[in-house]
Motif scaffolding. Structure first.
Motif, PDB file in Angstrom:
ATOM      1  N   LEU A 235      -7.609 -11.129   4.361  1.00  0.00           N
ATOM      2  CA  LEU A 235      -6.806 -10.394   3.387  1.00  0.00           C
ATOM      3  C   LEU A 235      -6.061 -11.375   2.487  1.00  0.00           C
ATOM      4  CD1 LEU A 235      -5.266  -7.635   5.705  1.00  0.00           C
ATOM      5  CD2 LEU A 235      -7.166  -7.376   4.091  1.00  0.00           C
ATOM      6  N   PRO A 236      -5.823 -11.011   1.225  1.00  0.00           N
ATOM      7  CA  PRO A 236      -5.059 -11.884   0.329  1.00  0.00           C
ATOM      8  C   PRO A 236      -3.660 -12.137   0.892  1.00  0.00           C
ATOM      9  CG  PRO A 236      -6.110 -10.092  -0.897  1.00  0.00           C
ATOM     10  CD  PRO A 236      -6.276  -9.775   0.557  1.00  0.00           C
ATOM     11  N   HIS A 237      -3.157 -13.335   0.635  1.00  0.00           N
ATOM     12  CA  HIS A 237      -1.823 -13.700   1.086  1.00  0.00           C
ATOM     13  C   HIS A 237      -0.814 -13.330   0.002  1.00  0.00           C
ATOM     14  CE1 HIS A 237       1.505 -16.403   2.308  1.00  0.00           C
ATOM     15  NE2 HIS A 237       0.981 -16.282   3.531  1.00  0.00           N
ATOM     16  N   PRO A 238       0.379 -12.864   0.365  1.00  0.00           N
ATOM     17  CA  PRO A 238       1.367 -12.487  -0.654  1.00  0.00           C
ATOM     18  C   PRO A 238       1.698 -13.612  -1.632  1.00  0.00           C
ATOM     19  CG  PRO A 238       2.062 -11.708   1.501  1.00  0.00           C
ATOM     20  CD  PRO A 238       0.861 -12.574   1.730  1.00  0.00           C
ATOM     21  N   THR A 243      -0.424 -10.329  -8.120  1.00  0.00           N
ATOM     22  CA  THR A 243       0.369  -9.969  -9.296  1.00  0.00           C
ATOM     23  C   THR A 243       0.801  -8.508  -9.228  1.00  0.00           C
ATOM     24  OG1 THR A 243      -1.572  -9.273 -10.583  1.00  0.00           O
ATOM     25  CG2 THR A 243      -0.971 -11.621 -10.663  1.00  0.00           C
ATOM     26  N   ALA A 244       1.675  -8.149 -10.149  1.00  0.00           N
ATOM     27  CA  ALA A 244       2.108  -6.747 -10.245  1.00  0.00           C
ATOM     28  C   ALA A 244       0.919  -5.852 -10.542  1.00  0.00           C
ATOM     29  CB  ALA A 244       3.187  -6.603 -11.317  1.00  0.00           C
ATOM     30  N   ASP A 245       0.028  -6.324 -11.382  1.00  0.00           N
ATOM     31  CA  ASP A 245      -1.165  -5.534 -11.716  1.00  0.00           C
ATOM     32  C   ASP A 245      -2.030  -5.302 -10.484  1.00  0.00           C
ATOM     33  OD1 ASP A 245      -2.992  -4.344 -13.787  1.00  0.00           O
ATOM     34  OD2 ASP A 245      -4.308  -5.931 -13.037  1.00  0.00           O
ATOM     35  N   ALA A 251      -2.536   0.479  -5.477  1.00  0.00           N
ATOM     36  CA  ALA A 251      -1.844   1.761  -5.297  1.00  0.00           C
ATOM     37  C   ALA A 251      -2.676   2.927  -5.818  1.00  0.00           C
ATOM     38  CB  ALA A 251      -0.486   1.726  -5.993  1.00  0.00           C
ATOM     39  N   LYS A 252      -3.417   2.693  -6.888  1.00  0.00           N
ATOM     40  CA  LYS A 252      -4.219   3.764  -7.494  1.00  0.00           C
ATOM     41  C   LYS A 252      -5.511   4.030  -6.720  1.00  0.00           C
ATOM     42  CE  LYS A 252      -2.637   3.323 -12.287  1.00  0.00           C
ATOM     43  NZ  LYS A 252      -3.035   2.998 -13.687  1.00  0.00           N
ATOM     44  N   HIS A 253      -5.932   3.072  -5.913  1.00  0.00           N
ATOM     45  CA  HIS A 253      -7.229   3.207  -5.241  1.00  0.00           C
ATOM     46  C   HIS A 253      -7.102   3.125  -3.719  1.00  0.00           C
ATOM     47  CE1 HIS A 253      -8.181   1.811  -9.350  1.00  0.00           C
ATOM     48  NE2 HIS A 253      -9.277   2.549  -9.215  1.00  0.00           N
ATOM     49  N   THR A 254      -5.996   3.617  -3.190  1.00  0.00           N
ATOM     50  CA  THR A 254      -5.809   3.586  -1.741  1.00  0.00           C
ATOM     51  C   THR A 254      -5.767   4.993  -1.168  1.00  0.00           C
ATOM     52  OG1 THR A 254      -4.396   2.755   0.041  1.00  0.00           O
ATOM     53  CG2 THR A 254      -3.293   3.595  -1.914  1.00  0.00           C
ATOM     54  N   ASP A 255      -6.061   5.098   0.125  1.00  0.00           N
ATOM     55  CA  ASP A 255      -5.941   6.387   0.806  1.00  0.00           C
ATOM     56  C   ASP A 255      -4.696   6.424   1.689  1.00  0.00           C
ATOM     57  OD1 ASP A 255      -6.710   4.539   2.662  1.00  0.00           O
ATOM     58  OD2 ASP A 255      -8.389   5.701   3.468  1.00  0.00           O
ATOM     59  N   LYS A 256      -3.864   5.371   1.588  1.00  0.00           N
ATOM     60  CA  LYS A 256      -2.623   5.325   2.365  1.00  0.00           C
ATOM     61  C   LYS A 256      -1.585   6.268   1.748  1.00  0.00           C
ATOM     62  CE  LYS A 256      -4.312   2.129   5.021  1.00  0.00           C
ATOM     63  NZ  LYS A 256      -4.691   2.444   6.417  1.00  0.00           N
ATOM     64  N   ARG A 257      -0.751   6.832   2.626  1.00  0.00           N
ATOM     65  CA  ARG A 257       0.232   7.808   2.144  1.00  0.00           C
ATOM     66  C   ARG A 257       1.557   7.163   1.761  1.00  0.00           C
ATOM     67  NH1 ARG A 257      -0.398  13.049   6.197  1.00  0.00           N
ATOM     68  NH2 ARG A 257      -2.612  13.485   5.736  1.00  0.00           N
ATOM     69  N   ARG A 258       1.821   5.975   2.324  1.00  0.00           N
ATOM     70  CA  ARG A 258       3.075   5.299   2.005  1.00  0.00           C
ATOM     71  C   ARG A 258       2.790   3.876   1.532  1.00  0.00           C
ATOM     72  NH1 ARG A 258       7.022   6.054   7.051  1.00  0.00           N
ATOM     73  NH2 ARG A 258       5.173   5.282   8.147  1.00  0.00           N
ATOM     74  N   PHE A 259       3.668   3.374   0.660  1.00  0.00           N
ATOM     75  CA  PHE A 259       3.435   2.059   0.082  1.00  0.00           C
ATOM     76  C   PHE A 259       3.563   0.963   1.142  1.00  0.00           C
ATOM     77  CE2 PHE A 259       4.001  -1.590  -2.684  1.00  0.00           C
ATOM     78  CZ  PHE A 259       3.086  -1.301  -3.691  1.00  0.00           C
ATOM     79  N   ARG A 260       4.415   1.171   2.122  1.00  0.00           N
ATOM     80  CA  ARG A 260       4.553   0.173   3.188  1.00  0.00           C
ATOM     81  C   ARG A 260       3.236   0.021   3.957  1.00  0.00           C
ATOM     82  NH1 ARG A 260       8.206   0.084   7.191  1.00  0.00           N
ATOM     83  NH2 ARG A 260       9.935   0.820   5.912  1.00  0.00           N
ATOM     84  N   GLU A 297       8.806  -1.840 -10.474  1.00  0.00           N
ATOM     85  CA  GLU A 297       8.965  -1.988  -9.029  1.00  0.00           C
ATOM     86  C   GLU A 297       7.934  -2.976  -8.465  1.00  0.00           C
ATOM     87  OE1 GLU A 297      10.728   2.331  -7.655  1.00  0.00           O
ATOM     88  OE2 GLU A 297       8.587   2.192  -8.152  1.00  0.00           O
ATOM     89  N   ALA A 298       6.716  -2.898  -8.993  1.00  0.00           N
ATOM     90  CA  ALA A 298       5.672  -3.834  -8.558  1.00  0.00           C
ATOM     91  C   ALA A 298       6.068  -5.270  -8.909  1.00  0.00           C
ATOM     92  CB  ALA A 298       4.335  -3.476  -9.194  1.00  0.00           C
ATOM     93  N   GLU A 299       6.640  -5.453 -10.094  1.00  0.00           N
ATOM     94  CA  GLU A 299       7.102  -6.787 -10.490  1.00  0.00           C
ATOM     95  C   GLU A 299       8.215  -7.280  -9.566  1.00  0.00           C
ATOM     96  OE1 GLU A 299       6.490  -7.592 -15.213  1.00  0.00           O
ATOM     97  OE2 GLU A 299       8.090  -6.194 -14.666  1.00  0.00           O
ATOM     98  N   ALA A 300       9.118  -6.399  -9.206  1.00  0.00           N
ATOM     99  CA  ALA A 300      10.223  -6.775  -8.320  1.00  0.00           C
ATOM    100  C   ALA A 300       9.694  -7.184  -6.943  1.00  0.00           C
ATOM    101  CB  ALA A 300      11.207  -5.618  -8.195  1.00  0.00           C
ATOM    102  N   ILE A 301       8.665  -6.496  -6.455  1.00  0.00           N
ATOM    103  CA  ILE A 301       8.083  -6.823  -5.146  1.00  0.00           C
ATOM    104  C   ILE A 301       7.405  -8.186  -5.188  1.00  0.00           C
ATOM    105  CG2 ILE A 301       6.285  -6.167  -3.487  1.00  0.00           C
ATOM    106  CD1 ILE A 301       6.940  -3.228  -4.184  1.00  0.00           C
ATOM    107  N   VAL A 302       6.657  -8.449  -6.266  1.00  0.00           N
ATOM    108  CA  VAL A 302       5.994  -9.754  -6.409  1.00  0.00           C
ATOM    109  C   VAL A 302       7.033 -10.868  -6.498  1.00  0.00           C
ATOM    110  CG1 VAL A 302       4.560 -11.173  -7.926  1.00  0.00           C
ATOM    111  CG2 VAL A 302       3.903  -8.811  -7.445  1.00  0.00           C
ATOM    112  N   ASP A 303       8.118 -10.624  -7.207  1.00  0.00           N
ATOM    113  CA  ASP A 303       9.198 -11.611  -7.300  1.00  0.00           C
ATOM    114  C   ASP A 303       9.825 -11.856  -5.922  1.00  0.00           C
ATOM    115  OD1 ASP A 303      11.053 -13.280  -8.929  1.00  0.00           O
ATOM    116  OD2 ASP A 303      12.533 -11.826  -8.221  1.00  0.00           O
ATOM    117  N   ALA A 304       9.921 -10.807  -5.119  1.00  0.00           N
ATOM    118  CA  ALA A 304      10.459 -10.955  -3.763  1.00  0.00           C
ATOM    119  C   ALA A 304       9.533 -11.813  -2.903  1.00  0.00           C
ATOM    120  CB  ALA A 304      10.649  -9.582  -3.130  1.00  0.00           C
TER     121      ALA A 304
END
Length: 558
Positions: A235-238, A243-245, A251-260, A297-304
């Motif tokens: 799996l890719p490493h954080p 990137t945010a993209d 997020a658009k192509h997942t079957d997961k119900r929560r972002f976590r 929010e995606a940008e903030a997560i990548v910055d984190a």
């Protein structure tokens, strides 16, 4: 004004990937006659290797290059791999950006352009169709198809011209392509023959039979009989360039119900503890639905990610060639008098997010180095995931690292004119190529450091060998002096003393042994002890043999 705008967009067009690369074939590496043919060899060979290894088959490739006219050739390439099912043949050879190499995995190819690029070049330079014979197995039954087709660049897919069935004897693929504006040269360092030669060093488990345009047949036998262990997808490493993209796309192509859940299942080293740390740093509730994630929010997560301490990415998916295999490959092709190889431990670049391994080998003497006007000079063999990098050497991280080494420290006063081959291979799921041609590696500081460390380690081994070789040469010269002059001096001295010539051979041998031990940095006394033990053993054998002889009695003599 509106009329002018309308006219401006009258010629508005959409290009398919095939159309784009037809106009920009240099982006596929097809620049220059010799380089274009070499890239064709590269693409076909690497695809055959990948297919065979995934099926657990030791690769065997046959290549026949026939000259039709000047810069006009017919290439026939066949392998013993698992074959391509008929429904996929034209997709493999006629569709750009299609294939099985878009995973985060150690792979020779990464873009899905190779085979289709070769077909495109053939069609662009000759207008002739491609012909593919493929044999594959279904439920224990062999099936075969013989297809003739062209590439429809407007639709980025194949156009079938002819199809025949045939009864194959084994699985595999044979492709026949015709090219113009390409050139074959045996002497060219970046040519097709040299590419095969280097390929065999990095892939000693393979066998390649090559017939060149003159009809000469070259057989490159395998030096190892073990199929390489297949690398694993990771799996890719954080911290590996996410990137945010990338997050929005996932997020658009997942079957997961929560972002976590999306983060823990899509990224490595992402635990519930790290999720809580991200929520604390960003203030974002990661229990929300992935499709509700906003760009900010995606940008903030990548910055984190950049502020957090993650474990290094897993390295179990990286499979190096190995010291023994490198040495076997170099011995088979170069037949050197000295060889050494080393494999470094996995490290990371790009902020600790991408793991890689550097391997290095060095060969001296024999056929090592490149032959220039009957003189052997040094050569650098660069590899990435076992694939030779034949061009763009000056801009490559490997070249930069090797040039920064002070070779005089290792007993090489003039590296350029030394018969030496330096082998360097980078193993990674993400080799940072400088262009789509995939011929040079970006000079990341971590990569340059690892190349230097690996090469200097094998250079130290060469230095030790050269010192021993020099010592042996000096010892031979000293022995020659002893042998030539000492007996003369002893005999003349005996004459002057008016006495018999003494036995001096044992003393002379002892002096020679001590001199050799001192030159090689060994203990002279220990060398003498070993000689005494050997002498005592020989004496015991002589006594034992004498005891076993029958007694010569008077009766026996009569």
């Amino acid at each position: 004004m509106s009329q002018q705008a309308s006219e401006l967009f009258d010629n508005f067009q959409e290009l398919t990937p095939s159309e784009f690369f037809r106009k920009n074939k240099q982006m596929l590496g097809f620049t220059g006659k010799i380089r274009s043919l070499t890239i064709v060899f590269h693409e076909l060979i690497t695809n055959s290797f990948d297919a065979a290894e995934e099926a657990g088959i030791l690769p065997e490739i046959k290549i026949d290059l026939k000259r039709v006219d000047k810069d006009h050739y017919i290439l026939r390439h066949s392998d013993n791999g698992p074959g391509i099912p008929e429904d996929y043949i034209m997709k493999v050879y006629c569709t750009m950006f299609a294939g099985s190499k878009f995973r985060n995995i150690q792979s020779r190819g990464q873009q899905g352009l190779g085979c289709s690029g070769c077909v495109l070049l053939s069609q662009m330079t000759t207008g002739e169709p491609a012909r593919v014979k493929s044999a594959w197995e279904v439920d224990g039954e062999l099936k075969g198809a013989d297809l003739e087709f062209k590439m429809d660049v407007k639709k980025n897919k194949g156009m079938l011209l002819n199809r025949k069935s045939y009864d194959p004897k084994h699985t595999g693929v044979c492709i026949e392509l015709e090219f113009k504006d390409v050139s074959y040269s045996l002497a060219e360092q970046g040519g097709a023959f040299e590419y095969i030669r280097r390929t065999m060093i990095g892939n000693p488990h393979a066998k390649i039979i090559f017939r060149d345009p003159t009809g000469h047949k070259y057989i490159f036998n395998r030096a190892a009989d073990m199929v390489p262990v297949l690398p694993k997808e990771v799996l890719p490493h954080p911290r590996g360039g996410v990137t945010a993209d990338d997050l929005i796309f996932m997020a658009k192509h997942t079957d997961k119900r929560r972002f976590r859940s999306l983060l823990t299942s899509s990224l490595s080293r992402m635990s519930n503890k790290r999720i809580a740390e991200i929520e604390e740093l960003t203030g974002i509730d990661l229990n929300k639905r992935p499709k509700d994630m906003k760009w900010e929010e995606a940008e903030a997560i990548v910055d984190a990610f950049s502020k957090m301490d993650f474990m290094a990415p897993p390295t179990s998916g990286l499979i190096p060639i190995g010291d023994d295999q490198i040495e076997d490959g170099m011995k088979e092709i170069l037949k050197p008098e000295f060889i050494a190889a080393t494999t470094r431990k996995p490290v990371t670049y790009r902020g600790g997010g991408v793991a890689f391994i550097i391997e290095a080998g060095i060969a001296y003497g024999g056929d090592a180095g490149r032959l220039v006007n009957d003189q052997r000079k040094s050569e650098i063999m660069r590899f990435a995931n076992r694939v030779p990098l034949s061009f763009d050497q000056g801009s490559c991280a490997i070249t930069e690292a090797l040039k920064s080494i002070d070779w005089k420290r290792y007993g090489l006063r003039d590296l350029e004119n030394t018969p030496i081959t330096v082998f360097v291979n980078m193993i990674s799921t993400q080799v940072p190529y400088l262009s789509t041609g995939k011929q040079s590696i970006a000079p990341e500081p971590e990569i340059i450091h690892e190349v230097r460390q690996a090469t200097m380690k094998v250079a130290r081994k060469l230095q030790k060998y050269l010192r021993a070789k020099k010592a042996a040469k000096e010892e031979a010269m000293r022995s020659k002096i002893f042998e030539d002059y000492v007996p003369v001096i002893i005999r003349e001295s005996a004459k002057l003393a008016e006495t018999d010539v003494p036995e001096f051979q044992e003393v002379l041998a002892k002096v020679t042994r001590r001199s050799l031990a001192e030159l090689l940095g060994e203990n002279p006394d220990k060398a003498e002890e070993e000689v005494e033990v050997e002498f005592a053993s020989d004496l015991d054998d002589a006594i034992e043999n004498d005891d076993n002889k029958p007694e010569e009695t008077l009766e026996n003599m009569e």
